[in-house]
Design a protein around this motif. Structure first.
Motif, PDB file in Angstrom:
ATOM      1  N   ILE A  74      34.653  51.250   9.344  1.00 13.64           N
ATOM      2  CA  ILE A  74      35.842  51.370   8.511  1.00 13.64           C
ATOM      3  C   ILE A  74      36.991  50.640   9.198  1.00 13.64           C
ATOM      4  CG2 ILE A  74      37.548  52.961   7.584  1.00 13.64           C
ATOM      5  CD1 ILE A  74      35.337  54.910   7.059  1.00 13.64           C
ATOM      6  N   LEU A  75      37.578  49.701   8.488  1.00 13.34           N
ATOM      7  CA  LEU A  75      38.690  48.916   9.000  1.00 13.34           C
ATOM      8  C   LEU A  75      39.942  49.260   8.205  1.00 13.34           C
ATOM      9  CD1 LEU A  75      36.787  45.547   9.127  1.00 13.34           C
ATOM     10  CD2 LEU A  75      37.213  47.065  11.033  1.00 13.34           C
ATOM     11  N   MET A  76      41.062  49.376   8.904  1.00 18.68           N
ATOM     12  CA  MET A  76      42.305  49.714   8.235  1.00 18.68           C
ATOM     13  C   MET A  76      43.441  48.960   8.918  1.00 18.68           C
ATOM     14  SD  MET A  76      43.640  53.469   7.340  1.00 18.68           S
ATOM     15  CE  MET A  76      45.179  53.746   8.138  1.00 18.68           C
ATOM     16  N   PRO A  77      44.383  48.417   8.132  1.00 20.49           N
ATOM     17  CA  PRO A  77      45.500  47.728   8.757  1.00 20.49           C
ATOM     18  C   PRO A  77      46.348  48.687   9.586  1.00 20.49           C
ATOM     19  CG  PRO A  77      45.743  47.782   6.367  1.00 20.49           C
ATOM     20  CD  PRO A  77      44.444  48.395   6.695  1.00 20.49           C
ATOM     21  N   THR A  78      46.915  48.169  10.654  1.00 20.99           N
ATOM     22  CA  THR A  78      47.733  48.972  11.551  1.00 20.99           C
ATOM     23  C   THR A  78      49.167  49.000  11.056  1.00 20.99           C
ATOM     24  OG1 THR A  78      46.346  48.149  13.328  1.00 20.99           O
ATOM     25  CG2 THR A  78      48.343  49.302  13.970  1.00 20.99           C
ATOM     26  N   THR A  82      51.414  43.665  17.818  1.00 22.66           N
ATOM     27  CA  THR A  82      50.924  42.676  18.775  1.00 22.66           C
ATOM     28  C   THR A  82      50.433  41.450  18.014  1.00 22.66           C
ATOM     29  OG1 THR A  82      48.670  43.537  18.738  1.00 22.66           O
ATOM     30  CG2 THR A  82      50.190  44.517  20.340  1.00 22.66           C
ATOM     31  N   ARG A  83      50.203  40.374  18.730  1.00 23.45           N
ATOM     32  CA  ARG A  83      49.742  39.132  18.102  1.00 23.45           C
ATOM     33  C   ARG A  83      48.372  39.321  17.443  1.00 23.45           C
ATOM     34  NH1 ARG A  83      51.202  35.123  15.277  1.00 23.45           N
ATOM     35  NH2 ARG A  83      49.974  33.250  15.592  1.00 23.45           N
ATOM     36  N   GLU A  84      47.482  40.089  18.090  1.00 19.94           N
ATOM     37  CA  GLU A  84      46.159  40.343  17.522  1.00 19.94           C
ATOM     38  C   GLU A  84      46.264  41.124  16.211  1.00 19.94           C
ATOM     39  OE1 GLU A  84      46.833  41.358  20.788  1.00 19.94           O
ATOM     40  OE2 GLU A  84      46.100  39.477  21.627  1.00 19.94           O
ATOM     41  N   GLN A  85      47.172  42.111  16.176  1.00 23.10           N
ATOM     42  CA  GLN A  85      47.362  42.894  14.959  1.00 23.10           C
ATOM     43  C   GLN A  85      47.946  42.032  13.838  1.00 23.10           C
ATOM     44  OE1 GLN A  85      49.810  45.968  16.609  1.00 23.10           O
ATOM     45  NE2 GLN A  85      48.078  47.377  16.876  1.00 23.10           N
ATOM     46  N   GLN A  86      48.858  41.127  14.183  1.00 24.70           N
ATOM     47  CA  GLN A  86      49.433  40.231  13.179  1.00 24.70           C
ATOM     48  C   GLN A  86      48.360  39.302  12.605  1.00 24.70           C
ATOM     49  OE1 GLN A  86      52.657  38.199  15.083  1.00 24.70           O
ATOM     50  NE2 GLN A  86      54.038  39.980  14.995  1.00 24.70           N
TER      51      GLN A  86
END
Length: 115
Positions: free
Chosen positions: A36-40, A49-53
């Motif tokens: 399950i993937l969900m936006p932060t 963070t850059r990875e989250q962006q």
């Protein structure tokens, strides 16, 4: 009935290793065989963070392709109206027919790019 409760009562035969993009309305919903993937969410007063962006940008690119198709499928009123047929599999069959009609329309309009 809320979508989450409906999702919990419906069996999902997804193959192992499947990915599910989760919305905020389904926070407690889990699938044992999938990821399950969900936006932060951005923390208050802080930056992502850059990875989250980059993950948000990738999700945005996928949604840009998916949401117009979903709106074209739901153009059929039978898909969006309340279905009072309770026989097993009827609702899935209605959605499948809506998707088939969408593909039929896409194939008959040659000036539009295939999705």
């Amino acid at each position: 009935m809320h979508d989450k409760r409906l999702a919990e009562t419906t069996p999902y035969p997804l193959p192992a290793g499947s990915r599910l993009w989760q919305a905020l309305g389904f926070l407690a919903f889990t699938l044992p065989q999938g990821e399950i993937l969900m936006p932060t969410k951005q923390p208050r007063g802080q930056e992502l963070t850059r990875e989250q962006q980059l993950a948000h940008q990738a999700l945005h690119q996928r949604r840009l392709r998916i949401e117009p198709v979903h709106s074209r499928v739901t153009r059929c009123r039978i898909v969006t109206d309340r279905i009072r047929l309770w026989k097993a599999g009827v609702r899935d069959l209605v959605m499948e027919r809506g998707c088939a009609l969408h593909h039929f329309r896409v194939r008959l309009t040659p000036w539009q790019p295939m999705i």
